[in-house]
Design an enzyme around this catalytic site. Sequence first.
Site, PDB file in Angstrom:
ATOM      1  N   LYS A  44       0.834  -1.207   0.000  1.00 38.95           N
ATOM      2  CA  LYS A  44       0.000   0.000   0.000  1.00 38.95           C
ATOM      3  C   LYS A  44       0.867   1.255   0.000  1.00 38.95           C
ATOM      4  O   LYS A  44       0.570   2.234  -0.686  1.00 38.95           O
ATOM      5  CB  LYS A  44      -0.935   0.014   1.204  1.00 38.95           C
ATOM      6  CG  LYS A  44      -1.876   1.214   1.204  1.00 38.95           C
ATOM      7  CD  LYS A  44      -2.821   1.194   2.384  1.00 38.95           C
ATOM      8  CE  LYS A  44      -3.872   2.293   2.263  1.00 38.95           C
ATOM      9  NZ  LYS A  44      -3.290   3.647   2.209  1.00 38.95           N
ATOM     10  N   GLN A  86      -9.672   4.777  14.843  1.00 38.81           N
ATOM     11  CA  GLN A  86     -10.814   4.913  15.739  1.00 38.81           C
ATOM     12  C   GLN A  86     -12.069   4.385  15.046  1.00 38.81           C
ATOM     13  O   GLN A  86     -12.398   4.776  13.934  1.00 38.81           O
ATOM     14  CB  GLN A  86     -10.996   6.391  16.108  1.00 38.81           C
ATOM     15  CG  GLN A  86     -12.036   6.644  17.177  1.00 38.81           C
ATOM     16  CD  GLN A  86     -12.081   8.118  17.558  1.00 38.81           C
ATOM     17  OE1 GLN A  86     -11.334   8.927  17.029  1.00 38.81           O
ATOM     18  NE2 GLN A  86     -12.953   8.465  18.472  1.00 38.81           N
ATOM     19  N   VAL A 122       0.540  12.427  15.647  1.00 32.73           N
ATOM     20  CA  VAL A 122      -0.823  12.686  15.190  1.00 32.73           C
ATOM     21  C   VAL A 122      -1.776  11.570  15.624  1.00 32.73           C
ATOM     22  O   VAL A 122      -2.969  11.794  15.821  1.00 32.73           O
ATOM     23  CB  VAL A 122      -0.856  12.840  13.652  1.00 32.73           C
ATOM     24  CG1 VAL A 122      -2.250  13.212  13.166  1.00 32.73           C
ATOM     25  CG2 VAL A 122       0.167  13.877  13.183  1.00 32.73           C
ATOM     26  N   THR A 153      -9.582  23.567  17.407  1.00 33.43           N
ATOM     27  CA  THR A 153      -9.667  25.026  17.391  1.00 33.43           C
ATOM     28  C   THR A 153     -10.203  25.516  16.052  1.00 33.43           C
ATOM     29  O   THR A 153     -11.029  26.435  15.994  1.00 33.43           O
ATOM     30  CB  THR A 153      -8.292  25.640  17.689  1.00 33.43           C
ATOM     31  OG1 THR A 153      -7.901  25.270  19.020  1.00 33.43           O
ATOM     32  CG2 THR A 153      -8.317  27.156  17.575  1.00 33.43           C
ATOM     33  N   SER A 154      -9.772  24.892  14.967  1.00 34.62           N
ATOM     34  CA  SER A 154     -10.300  25.236  13.648  1.00 34.62           C
ATOM     35  C   SER A 154     -11.796  24.937  13.574  1.00 34.62           C
ATOM     36  O   SER A 154     -12.573  25.710  12.989  1.00 34.62           O
ATOM     37  CB  SER A 154      -9.553  24.448  12.567  1.00 34.62           C
ATOM     38  OG  SER A 154     -10.071  24.721  11.284  1.00 34.62           O
ATOM     39  N   HIS A 179      -7.312  16.404  23.253  1.00 28.03           N
ATOM     40  CA  HIS A 179      -7.943  16.324  21.933  1.00 28.03           C
ATOM     41  C   HIS A 179      -8.960  15.190  22.041  1.00 28.03           C
ATOM     42  O   HIS A 179      -8.701  14.039  21.693  1.00 28.03           O
ATOM     43  CB  HIS A 179      -6.895  16.013  20.862  1.00 28.03           C
ATOM     44  CG  HIS A 179      -7.482  15.689  19.517  1.00 28.03           C
ATOM     45  ND1 HIS A 179      -8.336  16.536  18.852  1.00 28.03           N
ATOM     46  CD2 HIS A 179      -7.336  14.593  18.712  1.00 28.03           C
ATOM     47  CE1 HIS A 179      -8.691  15.978  17.705  1.00 28.03           C
ATOM     48  NE2 HIS A 179      -8.105  14.798  17.597  1.00 28.03           N
TER      49      HIS A 179
END
Length: 318
Positions: A44, A86, A122, A153-154, A179
Amino acid sequence: MIKKRNTTKISVIGAGSVGATTAYALMLSGVATEIVLVDVNKSKTEGEAMDLSHGADFVKPVNILSGDYKDTEGSDIVVITAGAAQKVGETRLQLINKNINIFKSIIPQVVKYNKDAILLVVSNPVDVLSYVTYKLSGFPKERVIGSGTVLDTSRLKHEIGKRYKIDPRNVNTYIMGEHGDSEIATWSVTNIQNIKIDEYANKENLEYNDNFRKEVYENVKNAAYEVINRKGATFYAIALAVTRIVKAILGDEKTILPVSTLVENYYGIKDVYLGMPCIVGGSGIEKALSIDLNKTEASKLVKSAETLKNTLNNASCL
Protein backbone atom coordinates in the site's frame (compact mmCIF):
# COMPACT_ATOMS: atom_id res chain seq x y z
CA MET A 1 16.65 24.31 15.54
CA ILE A 2 15.97 23.25 11.94
CA LYS A 3 19.10 24.25 10.02
CA LYS A 4 18.73 26.24 6.82
CA ARG A 5 19.62 24.01 3.88
CA ASN A 6 18.68 23.41 0.28
CA THR A 7 16.69 20.25 0.99
CA THR A 8 13.92 19.52 3.46
CA LYS A 9 13.03 15.94 4.34
CA ILE A 10 9.80 14.90 6.01
CA SER A 11 8.97 11.31 6.88
CA VAL A 12 5.44 10.09 7.53
CA ILE A 13 5.12 6.93 9.61
CA GLY A 14 1.82 5.28 8.78
CA ALA A 15 0.32 5.35 5.28
CA GLY A 16 -3.32 4.89 6.19
CA SER A 17 -5.95 7.51 5.42
CA VAL A 18 -4.40 10.16 7.68
CA GLY A 19 -0.80 9.45 6.71
CA ALA A 20 -1.42 9.34 2.96
CA THR A 21 -3.58 12.46 3.03
CA THR A 22 -0.96 14.23 5.12
CA ALA A 23 1.69 13.35 2.53
CA TYR A 24 -0.63 14.73 -0.15
CA ALA A 25 -1.21 17.98 1.77
CA LEU A 26 2.53 18.35 2.39
CA MET A 27 3.18 17.76 -1.30
CA LEU A 28 0.69 20.47 -2.30
CA SER A 29 2.14 22.92 0.22
CA GLY A 30 5.60 22.73 -1.33
CA VAL A 31 7.37 22.72 2.04
CA ALA A 32 9.46 19.59 1.43
CA THR A 33 11.89 18.43 -1.22
CA GLU A 34 11.60 14.83 -0.03
CA ILE A 35 8.73 12.92 1.57
CA VAL A 36 9.23 9.35 2.79
CA LEU A 37 6.28 7.07 3.59
CA VAL A 38 6.74 4.12 5.95
CA ASP A 39 4.10 1.54 6.85
CA VAL A 40 3.88 -2.14 7.75
CA ASN A 41 1.76 -2.59 4.62
CA LYS A 42 4.59 -2.10 2.15
CA SER A 43 2.48 -2.73 -0.93
CA LYS A 44 0.00 0.00 0.00
CA THR A 45 2.84 2.37 0.87
CA GLU A 46 4.42 1.79 -2.53
CA GLY A 47 1.07 2.44 -4.18
CA GLU A 48 0.55 5.69 -2.28
CA ALA A 49 4.05 6.91 -3.16
CA MET A 50 3.53 6.03 -6.83
CA ASP A 51 0.15 7.75 -6.97
CA LEU A 52 1.52 10.92 -5.36
CA SER A 53 4.63 10.92 -7.55
CA HIS A 54 2.51 10.88 -10.69
CA GLY A 55 1.37 14.40 -9.81
CA ALA A 56 4.92 15.77 -10.00
CA ASP A 57 4.12 18.02 -12.94
CA PHE A 58 1.61 20.03 -10.89
CA VAL A 59 3.60 20.91 -7.75
CA LYS A 60 7.01 22.15 -6.68
CA PRO A 61 9.78 19.58 -7.17
CA VAL A 62 9.51 16.88 -4.51
CA ASN A 63 10.83 13.33 -4.31
CA ILE A 64 8.26 10.95 -2.81
CA LEU A 65 9.47 7.56 -1.66
CA SER A 66 8.16 4.50 0.12
CA GLY A 67 10.67 2.78 2.32
CA ASP A 68 11.72 1.51 5.71
CA TYR A 69 12.91 3.30 8.82
CA LYS A 70 16.46 3.51 7.48
CA ASP A 71 15.13 5.53 4.55
CA THR A 72 13.88 8.18 6.99
CA GLU A 73 17.43 8.93 8.13
CA GLY A 74 18.19 12.64 8.33
CA SER A 75 14.56 13.77 8.42
CA ASP A 76 13.87 17.30 9.60
CA ILE A 77 10.45 16.27 10.86
CA VAL A 78 8.98 12.81 11.42
CA VAL A 79 5.18 12.81 11.39
CA ILE A 80 3.71 9.80 13.19
CA THR A 81 0.21 8.80 12.10
CA ALA A 82 0.54 5.04 12.59
CA GLY A 83 -1.82 3.17 14.86
CA ALA A 84 -5.18 1.50 15.11
CA ALA A 85 -7.97 3.60 13.61
CA GLN A 86 -10.81 4.91 15.74
CA LYS A 87 -13.95 2.86 15.13
CA VAL A 88 -17.57 3.97 15.21
CA GLY A 89 -18.59 4.49 18.85
CA GLU A 90 -15.02 4.21 20.12
CA THR A 91 -13.44 7.08 22.06
CA ARG A 92 -9.88 8.19 21.41
CA LEU A 93 -8.87 7.09 24.89
CA GLN A 94 -10.16 3.56 24.26
CA LEU A 95 -7.49 3.19 21.58
CA ILE A 96 -4.71 3.56 24.13
CA ASN A 97 -3.45 0.03 24.76
CA LYS A 98 -3.42 -0.90 21.08
CA ASN A 99 -1.48 2.16 20.09
CA ILE A 100 1.01 2.24 22.94
CA ASN A 101 2.17 -1.22 21.87
CA ILE A 102 2.51 -0.01 18.29
CA PHE A 103 4.52 3.01 19.45
CA LYS A 104 6.86 0.79 21.44
CA SER A 105 7.99 -0.73 18.15
CA ILE A 106 7.93 2.49 16.11
CA ILE A 107 9.65 5.11 18.26
CA PRO A 108 12.98 3.30 18.86
CA GLN A 109 13.32 2.81 15.09
CA VAL A 110 12.53 6.45 14.37
CA VAL A 111 15.04 7.65 16.97
CA LYS A 112 17.74 5.27 15.72
CA TYR A 113 17.91 7.09 12.39
CA ASN A 114 16.76 10.58 13.40
CA LYS A 115 18.61 11.85 16.45
CA ASP A 116 18.02 15.51 15.58
CA ALA A 117 14.52 15.41 14.11
CA ILE A 118 11.38 16.99 15.50
CA LEU A 119 8.72 14.35 16.18
CA LEU A 120 5.14 15.33 15.39
CA VAL A 121 2.61 12.88 16.82
CA VAL A 122 -0.82 12.69 15.19
CA SER A 123 -2.07 9.20 16.17
CA ASN A 124 -4.85 9.05 18.76
CA PRO A 125 -5.15 9.48 21.64
CA VAL A 126 -2.65 12.14 20.62
CA ASP A 127 -1.94 13.66 24.03
CA VAL A 128 -1.24 10.30 25.65
CA LEU A 129 0.82 9.07 22.71
CA SER A 130 2.81 12.32 22.64
CA TYR A 131 3.74 11.70 26.27
CA VAL A 132 4.61 8.09 25.46
CA THR A 133 6.77 9.29 22.55
CA TYR A 134 8.49 11.83 24.81
CA LYS A 135 9.37 9.07 27.28
CA LEU A 136 10.36 6.45 24.69
CA SER A 137 12.45 8.81 22.57
CA GLY A 138 14.41 10.55 25.29
CA PHE A 139 14.12 13.73 23.20
CA PRO A 140 13.72 17.13 24.86
CA LYS A 141 10.09 18.16 25.22
CA GLU A 142 10.53 20.93 22.64
CA ARG A 143 11.10 18.34 19.91
CA VAL A 144 8.14 16.08 20.72
CA ILE A 145 4.95 17.78 19.60
CA GLY A 146 1.40 16.50 19.40
CA SER A 147 -1.08 17.83 16.86
CA GLY A 148 -3.09 18.66 19.98
CA THR A 149 -6.17 20.83 19.58
CA VAL A 150 -5.14 22.61 16.38
CA LEU A 151 -7.95 20.86 14.49
CA ASP A 152 -10.46 21.31 17.33
CA THR A 153 -9.67 25.03 17.39
CA SER A 154 -10.30 25.24 13.65
CA ARG A 155 -13.62 23.48 14.20
CA LEU A 156 -14.54 26.01 16.89
CA LYS A 157 -13.65 28.94 14.63
CA HIS A 158 -15.68 27.34 11.84
CA GLU A 159 -18.75 26.95 14.08
CA ILE A 160 -18.60 30.55 15.30
CA GLY A 161 -17.89 31.90 11.83
CA LYS A 162 -20.81 29.94 10.36
CA ARG A 163 -23.26 31.23 12.96
CA TYR A 164 -22.02 34.82 12.84
CA LYS A 165 -21.52 34.81 9.05
CA ILE A 166 -17.89 35.93 9.26
CA ASP A 167 -14.56 34.54 8.08
CA PRO A 168 -13.43 31.92 10.65
CA ARG A 169 -9.93 33.36 10.40
CA ASN A 170 -11.25 36.51 12.09
CA VAL A 171 -12.20 34.48 15.17
CA ASN A 172 -9.48 34.30 17.82
CA THR A 173 -10.00 31.45 20.25
CA TYR A 174 -8.62 28.12 21.45
CA ILE A 175 -9.75 24.66 22.35
CA MET A 176 -7.42 23.46 25.10
CA GLY A 177 -6.78 20.25 27.01
CA GLU A 178 -7.36 16.77 25.64
CA HIS A 179 -7.94 16.32 21.93
CA GLY A 180 -11.11 14.50 22.86
CA ASP A 181 -14.12 14.39 25.14
CA SER A 182 -12.70 16.45 28.02
CA GLU A 183 -11.44 19.34 25.88
CA ILE A 184 -12.44 22.87 26.86
CA ALA A 185 -13.46 25.95 24.88
CA THR A 186 -11.79 29.13 26.13
CA TRP A 187 -14.78 31.45 25.82
CA SER A 188 -13.30 33.96 28.26
CA VAL A 189 -10.53 34.87 25.81
CA THR A 190 -12.50 34.46 22.58
CA ASN A 191 -12.68 37.56 20.42
CA ILE A 192 -13.61 38.69 16.94
CA GLN A 193 -10.71 40.78 15.64
CA ASN A 194 -9.88 41.95 19.18
CA ILE A 195 -13.50 42.62 20.14
CA LYS A 196 -14.62 40.31 22.95
CA ILE A 197 -17.18 37.87 21.63
CA ASP A 198 -19.93 38.95 24.02
CA GLU A 199 -19.40 42.61 23.07
CA TYR A 200 -19.35 41.74 19.37
CA ALA A 201 -22.55 39.70 19.63
CA ASN A 202 -24.30 42.47 21.56
CA LYS A 203 -23.18 45.13 19.08
CA GLU A 204 -24.27 43.07 16.06
CA ASN A 205 -27.45 41.77 17.72
CA LEU A 206 -26.26 38.15 17.55
CA GLU A 207 -26.90 35.23 19.87
CA TYR A 208 -24.35 34.66 22.62
CA ASN A 209 -25.61 32.89 25.73
CA ASP A 210 -25.28 29.60 27.60
CA ASN A 211 -27.30 27.74 24.98
CA PHE A 212 -25.12 29.13 22.16
CA ARG A 213 -21.92 28.15 23.94
CA LYS A 214 -23.25 24.67 24.76
CA GLU A 215 -24.40 23.97 21.19
CA VAL A 216 -21.17 25.20 19.64
CA TYR A 217 -19.00 23.27 22.10
CA GLU A 218 -20.96 20.04 21.63
CA ASN A 219 -20.71 20.34 17.86
CA VAL A 220 -16.95 20.82 18.10
CA LYS A 221 -16.42 18.03 20.62
CA ASN A 222 -18.52 15.55 18.66
CA ALA A 223 -17.35 16.60 15.19
CA ALA A 224 -15.03 13.63 14.67
CA TYR A 225 -17.71 11.16 15.77
CA GLU A 226 -20.17 12.71 13.31
CA VAL A 227 -17.68 12.40 10.46
CA ILE A 228 -16.73 8.83 11.41
CA ASN A 229 -20.41 7.84 11.57
CA ARG A 230 -20.89 9.11 8.02
CA LYS A 231 -17.68 8.20 6.19
CA GLY A 232 -15.72 5.95 8.53
CA ALA A 233 -12.73 8.20 9.26
CA THR A 234 -11.46 11.77 9.44
CA PHE A 235 -8.40 12.68 7.40
CA TYR A 236 -8.68 15.82 5.26
CA ALA A 237 -8.84 18.44 8.01
CA ILE A 238 -6.24 16.77 10.23
CA ALA A 239 -3.87 16.58 7.26
CA LEU A 240 -4.26 20.33 6.78
CA ALA A 241 -3.70 20.89 10.51
CA VAL A 242 -0.50 18.83 10.41
CA THR A 243 0.71 20.73 7.37
CA ARG A 244 0.10 24.01 9.19
CA ILE A 245 2.28 22.85 12.10
CA VAL A 246 5.01 21.62 9.75
CA LYS A 247 5.06 24.97 7.92
CA ALA A 248 5.39 26.81 11.24
CA ILE A 249 8.41 24.68 12.16
CA LEU A 250 10.19 24.74 8.81
CA GLY A 251 9.55 28.46 8.34
CA ASP A 252 10.63 29.26 11.91
CA GLU A 253 7.40 31.26 12.05
CA LYS A 254 7.17 31.59 15.82
CA THR A 255 3.42 31.48 15.39
CA ILE A 256 0.98 30.51 18.15
CA LEU A 257 -0.73 27.14 17.68
CA PRO A 258 -2.59 25.00 20.26
CA VAL A 259 -0.36 21.94 19.95
CA SER A 260 0.06 19.22 22.55
CA THR A 261 3.05 19.88 24.79
CA LEU A 262 4.42 18.76 28.14
CA VAL A 263 2.77 20.89 30.81
CA GLU A 264 4.99 21.45 33.82
CA ASN A 265 3.20 23.97 36.03
CA TYR A 266 -0.03 25.53 34.82
CA TYR A 267 -2.96 25.73 37.22
CA GLY A 268 -1.18 23.01 39.17
CA ILE A 269 -1.03 20.69 36.14
CA LYS A 270 2.26 18.82 35.77
CA ASP A 271 3.84 15.96 33.81
CA VAL A 272 1.15 15.51 31.18
CA TYR A 273 0.79 16.43 27.52
CA LEU A 274 -2.13 18.78 26.76
CA GLY A 275 -3.27 21.02 23.94
CA MET A 276 -1.93 24.46 24.85
CA PRO A 277 -1.27 27.66 22.89
CA CYS A 278 2.44 27.46 22.09
CA ILE A 279 4.94 29.46 20.11
CA VAL A 280 6.00 27.09 17.33
CA GLY A 281 9.19 27.69 15.36
CA GLY A 282 12.37 26.12 14.09
CA SER A 283 13.19 24.53 17.45
CA GLY A 284 9.76 22.96 17.74
CA ILE A 285 7.84 24.25 20.73
CA GLU A 286 9.66 27.40 21.78
CA LYS A 287 7.30 28.39 24.58
CA ALA A 288 3.97 27.30 26.06
CA LEU A 289 1.78 30.29 26.83
CA SER A 290 0.05 30.44 30.20
CA ILE A 291 -3.08 32.32 29.23
CA ASP A 292 -5.47 33.42 31.97
CA LEU A 293 -8.63 31.31 32.11
CA ASN A 294 -11.70 31.94 34.22
CA LYS A 295 -12.35 29.68 37.20
CA THR A 296 -14.73 27.37 35.36
CA GLU A 297 -12.36 26.90 32.43
CA ALA A 298 -9.36 26.36 34.70
CA SER A 299 -11.27 23.74 36.70
CA LYS A 300 -12.29 21.92 33.51
CA LEU A 301 -8.71 22.01 32.23
CA VAL A 302 -7.46 20.45 35.46
CA LYS A 303 -10.08 17.70 35.08
CA SER A 304 -9.01 17.15 31.47
CA ALA A 305 -5.42 16.71 32.63
CA GLU A 306 -6.54 14.28 35.33
CA THR A 307 -8.47 12.26 32.74
CA LEU A 308 -5.34 11.89 30.63
CA LYS A 309 -3.13 11.07 33.61
CA ASN A 310 -5.56 8.42 34.81
CA THR A 311 -5.63 6.89 31.35
CA LEU A 312 -1.85 6.71 31.30
CA ASN A 313 -1.72 5.24 34.79
CA ASN A 314 -4.32 2.62 33.90
CA ALA A 315 -2.78 1.62 30.58
CA SER A 316 -2.06 -2.08 30.89
CA CYS A 317 0.87 -2.05 28.47
CA LEU A 318 3.02 0.66 30.00
